[in-house]
Design an enzyme around this catalytic site. Structure first.
Site, mmCIF file in Angstrom:
data_model
loop_
_atom_site.group_PDB
_atom_site.id
_atom_site.type_symbol
_atom_site.label_atom_id
_atom_site.label_comp_id
_atom_site.label_asym_id
_atom_site.label_seq_id
_atom_site.Cartn_x
_atom_site.Cartn_y
_atom_site.Cartn_z
ATOM 1 N N TYR A 223 21.591 60.016 68.566
ATOM 2 C CA TYR A 223 22.506 61.158 68.230
ATOM 3 C C TYR A 223 23.908 60.357 68.688
ATOM 4 C CZ TYR A 223 25.362 65.204 69.332
ATOM 5 O OH TYR A 223 26.146 66.252 69.393
ATOM 6 N N LYS B 201 27.287 59.680 67.509
ATOM 7 C CA LYS B 201 28.632 59.170 67.681
ATOM 8 C C LYS B 201 29.552 59.095 68.595
ATOM 9 C CE LYS B 201 27.840 64.047 67.472
ATOM 10 N NZ LYS B 201 28.493 64.792 65.956
HETATM 11 P P1 NAI Z 1 25.580 73.663 64.162
HETATM 12 O O1 NAI Z 1 24.141 73.830 64.739
HETATM 13 O O2 NAI Z 1 25.613 76.011 64.603
HETATM 14 O O3 NAI Z 1 26.159 73.585 63.973
HETATM 15 C C1 NAI Z 1 26.641 72.304 62.687
HETATM 16 C C2 NAI Z 1 26.509 72.713 61.264
HETATM 17 O O4 NAI Z 1 26.134 71.611 60.502
HETATM 18 C C3 NAI Z 1 25.305 73.973 60.923
HETATM 19 O O5 NAI Z 1 25.243 75.228 60.453
HETATM 20 C C4 NAI Z 1 24.071 72.680 59.984
HETATM 21 O O6 NAI Z 1 23.659 73.946 58.607
HETATM 22 C C5 NAI Z 1 25.334 72.316 59.221
HETATM 23 N N1 NAI Z 1 24.791 70.798 58.627
HETATM 24 C C6 NAI Z 1 23.532 70.067 59.165
HETATM 25 N N2 NAI Z 1 23.664 68.685 58.091
HETATM 26 C C7 NAI Z 1 23.953 69.168 56.748
HETATM 27 C C8 NAI Z 1 24.742 68.553 56.127
HETATM 28 N N3 NAI Z 1 24.040 67.378 56.392
HETATM 29 N N4 NAI Z 1 25.245 68.588 55.265
HETATM 30 C C9 NAI Z 1 26.159 69.370 55.085
HETATM 31 N N5 NAI Z 1 26.480 70.447 57.137
HETATM 32 C C10 NAI Z 1 25.309 70.128 57.150
HETATM 33 O O7 NAI Z 1 26.248 73.620 65.531
HETATM 34 P P2 NAI Z 1 27.694 73.515 66.608
HETATM 35 O O8 NAI Z 1 26.802 73.369 68.489
HETATM 36 O O9 NAI Z 1 28.472 73.676 66.176
HETATM 37 O O10 NAI Z 1 27.770 71.701 66.156
HETATM 38 C C11 NAI Z 1 28.869 71.261 65.338
HETATM 39 C C12 NAI Z 1 29.194 69.799 65.165
HETATM 40 O O11 NAI Z 1 29.543 69.824 67.294
HETATM 41 C C13 NAI Z 1 27.848 68.691 65.605
HETATM 42 O O12 NAI Z 1 28.861 67.975 65.304
HETATM 43 C C14 NAI Z 1 27.642 68.264 67.125
HETATM 44 O O13 NAI Z 1 26.886 67.106 67.830
HETATM 45 C C15 NAI Z 1 28.822 68.533 67.679
HETATM 46 N N6 NAI Z 1 29.041 68.605 68.642
HETATM 47 C C16 NAI Z 1 28.364 70.114 69.700
HETATM 48 C C17 NAI Z 1 28.335 70.254 70.862
HETATM 49 C C18 NAI Z 1 28.193 71.802 71.775
HETATM 50 O O14 NAI Z 1 28.666 71.934 73.193
HETATM 51 N N7 NAI Z 1 27.577 73.022 70.724
HETATM 52 C C19 NAI Z 1 28.180 69.070 72.465
HETATM 53 C C20 NAI Z 1 28.796 68.418 70.842
HETATM 54 C C21 NAI Z 1 28.742 67.813 70.158
#
Ligand code: NAI
Length: 305
Positions: free
Chosen positions: A174, A178
């Site tokens: 990851y 990132k």
């Molecule tokens: P989340 O799991 O709620 O959202 C991620 C979304 O991406 C999900 O709805 C999932 O279905 C979708 N997804 C996964 N693989 C996919 C694919 N191959 N094609 C299309 N959609 C796909 O998690 P969150 O927290 O909303 O994450 C959003 C972004 O923020 C991610 O990139 C995560 O790594 C990043 N992030 C989040 C942090 C946090 O504190 N929540 C911290 C640092 C980064």
């Protein structure tokens, strides 16, 4: 610190600009979609709808967000393609073209987790994570980029993470993806400059299904909707920032930058010379923050001339 809230500032509107938001069926992406739609952007809500580890799929997640946007008077279309393949990326951009005729904004947000310590990291844990986060941004941004260049306008916002920028246990896959997004962003900024295309990255901190087990009590203060104001500003045409990285969470927004010390110079450098002058090599007093390779190379010139 007194917040500056200018009453005269007009609301940042998007006036029919078309935004693709990947992974927008939940978490942060859903919030970005809702806020941008409320500001008159036309939204492609992309989401595969799988689990946090990337397994499975559910077309319903993206459609629910589209329904929510439409109920609030906005315009959106659902897309269930995976960002993890080039074909998926093409199809996502095609969804934008078919529904709205153009694409102005790409928000690379889709993500999955497969944490494991490095000594236990296997290709089945490594590759899907890199495919969704890093290759996913390539796959979606590339076909959009062609159109952005043609129209001489675009905004790309990619979702990095402090886990990669600063390091975090159990997340080599990851973290590498990132930090890779930071490199992608910086080069896109250089290449996009002539075409009115800006690219920036964010490192968010928020309560979502991805983080709810690790944030503890802090989670209450880290609402996912508090990430979207920065993303919305970076996606707006009035924002001139490009090639930059911002940390955002709980209402705090800050810039993260790569600095370089003035360094130590010796035209006849030896290993012992490096060791003896380590304090000078690493002295952060008066450091520089180059915006690109050319500016970094220029830091050598005073020593070499
Ligand atoms: P989340 O799991 O709620 O959202 C991620 C979304 O991406 C999900 O709805 C999932 O279905 C979708 N997804 C996964 N693989 C996919 C694919 N191959 N094609 C299309 N959609 C796909 O998690 P969150 O927290 O909303 O994450 C959003 C972004 O923020 C991610 O990139 C995560 O790594 C990043 N992030 C989040 C942090 C946090 O504190 N929540 C911290 C640092 C980064």
């Amino acid at each position: 610190m007194i917040p500056v809230r200018s009453p005269a500032m007009a609301q940042l509107g998007f006036d029919g600009k078309v935004a693709i938001i990947t992974g927008a069926g939940g978490g942060l992406g859903r919030q970005h979609a809702l806020l941008l739609a409320s500001r008159s952007a036309l939204i492609v809500v992309n989401d595969l709808g799988g689990a946090v580890d990337g397994s499975g799929s559910d077309a319903g997640a993206a459609q629910l967000v589209v329904d929510e946007i439409k109920q609030a008077g906005g315009e959106a279309v659902a897309d269930n393609n995976s960002v993890a393949t080039a074909d998926g990326g093409e199809a996502i951009v095609q969804t934008a073209i078919d529904a709205f005729g153009r694409v102005d904004i790409v928000i690379n947000n889709a993500g999955i987790l497969r944490d494991k310590t490095f000594h236990n990291m296997t290709p089945d844990l490594r590759d899907p994570v890199i495919d969704v986060h890093l290759n996913g941004a390539f796959n979606v941004t590339k076909p959009a980029w062609i159109r952005m260049r043609e129209q001489r306008y675009g905004r790309v916002v990619s979702t990095s993470s402090a886990a990669g920028v600063f390091g975090n246990f159990g997340q080599t896959n990851y973290g590498a993806a990132k930090m890779g997004l930071v490199g992608l962003t910086r080069v896109l900024a250089v290449e996009g400059a002539r075409y009115g295309i800006n690219a920036n990255a964010i490192a968010p901190l928020a309560r979502t299904r991805m983080t709810e087990d690790i944030l503890g009590g802090l989670g209450d203060k880290l609402a996912p909707e508090l990430i979207s104001p920065l993303v919305t500003y970076l996606a707006h045409e009035s924002c001139a920032a490009t090639g930059r990285l911002f940390s955002i969470g709980g209402g705090r927004v800050a810039e993260v930058f790569l600095g370089e010390t003035n360094g130590y110079f010796d035209a006849a450098l030896t290993p012992e010379g490096v060791a003896d002058n380590w304090a000078t090599v690493t002295d952060r007093e008066g450091y520089s923050v180059p915006a690109n390779l050319a500016e970094e190379t220029a830091l050598f010139l005073p020593f070499l001339s």
